[in-house]
Design a protein around this motif. Structure first.
Motif, short mmCIF file in Angstrom:
data_model
loop_
_atom_site.label_atom_id
_atom_site.label_comp_id
_atom_site.label_asym_id
_atom_site.label_seq_id
_atom_site.Cartn_x
_atom_site.Cartn_y
_atom_site.Cartn_z
N GLU A 1 -9.83 -24.15 -18.48
CA GLU A 1 -9.83 -25.14 -17.58
C GLU A 1 -10.18 -24.70 -16.12
O GLU A 1 -10.73 -25.89 -15.62
CB GLU A 1 -8.17 -25.66 -17.38
N GLU A 2 -9.99 -23.97 -15.79
CA GLU A 2 -10.29 -23.59 -14.30
C GLU A 2 -9.73 -24.43 -12.99
O GLU A 2 -10.43 -24.77 -12.21
CB GLU A 2 -11.89 -23.35 -13.92
N SER A 3 -8.66 -24.85 -13.43
CA SER A 3 -8.05 -25.91 -12.53
C SER A 3 -7.07 -25.26 -11.59
O SER A 3 -6.49 -25.85 -10.56
CB SER A 3 -7.34 -26.93 -13.08
N GLY A 4 -6.80 -23.88 -11.64
CA GLY A 4 -5.72 -23.14 -10.79
C GLY A 4 -6.51 -22.53 -9.65
O GLY A 4 -7.50 -22.80 -9.18
N PRO A 5 -5.75 -21.59 -9.11
CA PRO A 5 -6.23 -20.96 -8.02
C PRO A 5 -7.38 -20.09 -8.15
O PRO A 5 -8.01 -19.85 -9.17
CB PRO A 5 -5.04 -19.77 -7.73
N MET A 6 -8.06 -19.98 -6.72
CA MET A 6 -9.46 -19.46 -7.06
C MET A 6 -9.46 -17.88 -7.00
O MET A 6 -8.63 -17.45 -6.22
CB MET A 6 -10.25 -19.75 -5.55
N HIS A 7 -10.26 -17.47 -7.90
CA HIS A 7 -10.40 -15.96 -8.00
C HIS A 7 -11.74 -15.83 -8.10
O HIS A 7 -12.60 -15.65 -9.09
CB HIS A 7 -9.61 -15.58 -9.17
N ARG A 8 -12.54 -15.61 -6.73
CA ARG A 8 -14.02 -15.34 -6.87
C ARG A 8 -14.44 -14.02 -7.31
O ARG A 8 -14.02 -13.12 -6.83
CB ARG A 8 -14.49 -15.67 -5.51
#
Length: 378
Positions: free
Chosen positions: A134-141
């Motif tokens: 999904e990748e709709s959550g918090p940013m983990h760059r």
């Protein structure tokens, strides 16, 4: 959740030892200094504390893993073998940035897309997902950095670079980074009970950083960090770090800090920035030409980043400023003077050889930090 993590505090060239010193002052022992970075192993609570307190680091990265890779297959398989699910939740957004220096795998876009694919494969398998993330959550760059075929995979905990303290409302033409300004102050042996002057203050960065150091105010106190959103770090660890910073600040410490500039407009900007930094009227700001500078107390410190005079027509004016400063300071032997400049004739113009010189970088400009140690009066 991993008990211990390996963190990497990135640093401008020449400042690694300053960053390492700061890391040790936070109480972390397992510290290794490398080119452009400082590596240390610590508890998870080191992520909030490092982001809040490190004045001279550029950003704090969490090391996920490292290995040798000369083929895309190796890069894919070894990235996939790393425990990404320990750090990133099922809905975590994972953009990937990259760099490659002197390595077989030199195409950065290819490296980025292979790493991204490997992370997604790993996460889908671990979280039992048949389709996409999904990748709709918090940013983990994530970052893939390859140097001489050695690949290092990290997650950025900081978000914006740590030099963005949140107080700069305006700036001059060539502002000095807050992290470098803090390092210039820390490379002196100034103590908060001595006078501190920046005669070329521009938008006020050096005096502001000196005031934050003088009152032991955490430089990251007024901003947010990417990792505040992460499931990996329980929220109480952030609360603890902020409470520790609040208790450590010494708002009652009296300071004598002054910023001078020839341009009244810059003095106004500096004053605004100091207010934004929560320093109120703590710093004195005044329009002044260097030739009119007269110290009124003994045992002071000058730390300055004068114009370099790179532009046509400016060189003579700037060189005259260096001469004026040197002549004035002859009469104040108890004062210490610290100046960064790219002008290689500085000592000749100032009229005296420096007690010590240190090579640094202001952005990509190579500069020297000329240090003149005063003889303190008792």
């Amino acid at each position: 959740m991993p008990k211990k993590v390996t963190l990497i505090a990135t640093s401008a060239m020449g400042l690694e030892s300053v960053v390492a010193q700061e890391v040790k002052q936070l109480g972390y022992e397992d510290v290794t200094v490398e080119n452009g970075r400082v590596r240390y192993t610590a508890e998870i609570s080191a992520i909030p504390r490092s982001n809040l307190w490190l004045r001279t680091a550029d950003r704090i990265k969490l090391l996920v893993g490292e290995f040798e890779a000369t083929t895309f297959d190796e890069l894919f398989e070894q990235t996939k073998a790393l425990p990404w699910e320990e750090y990133v939740p099922e809905d975590g957004a994972i953009p990937v940035i990259g760099k490659s220096v002197k390595s077989t795998l030199y195409s950065v876009p290819d490296c980025q897309s292979i790493v991204k694919k490997a992370i997604v494969e790993r996460m889908k398998k671990k979280y039992g997902l048949a389709t996409h993330l999904e990748e709709s959550g918090p940013m983990h760059r994530a970052e893939i950095a390859i140097h001489k075929d050695h690949a290092m995979l990290t997650l950025d905990t900081s978000g914006s670079g740590l030099h963005k303290r949140g107080y700069r409302t305006g700036q001059g033409e060539a502002p000095i980074k807050e992290t470098l300004a803090a390092a210039l102050v820390q490379l002196t042996n100034w103590k908060p009970d001595h006078p501190f002057v920046d005669p070329f203050c521009g938008s006020g960065t050096i005096p502001i950083e000196a005031a934050l150091i003088g009152q032991n105010i955490a430089p990251g106190f007024n901003r947010e960090f990417a990792a505040e959103e992460w499931d990996l770090i329980p929220y109480n660890l952030w609360e603890d770090a902020y409470n520790e910073a609040e208790e450590a600040a010494n708002y009652d410490q009296p300071l004598s800090i002054t910023g001078y500039d020839v341009d009244q407009r810059m003095i106004e900007i500096a004053r605004e920035n100091a207010l934004e930094a929560g320093l109120g009227e703590l710093i004195n700001w005044k329009q002044l030409q260097i030739k009119d500078f007269k110290p009124t107390q003994p045992n002071g410190y000058i730390v300055g980043n004068p114009p370099y005079g790179e532009r046509l027509g400016e060189k003579e004016q700037v060189e005259q400023m260096y001469k004026d400063l040197g002549q004035i300071m002859q009469d104040y032997p108890s004062w210490s003077v610290y100046i960064i400049t790219s002008n290689e004739d500085f000592e000749k113009l100032y009229g005296k050889e420096a007690s010590k010189r240190r090579k640094l970088y202001n952005g990509f400009i190579k500069i020297d930090y000329y240090q003149y140690f005063g003889k303190h009066e008792k």
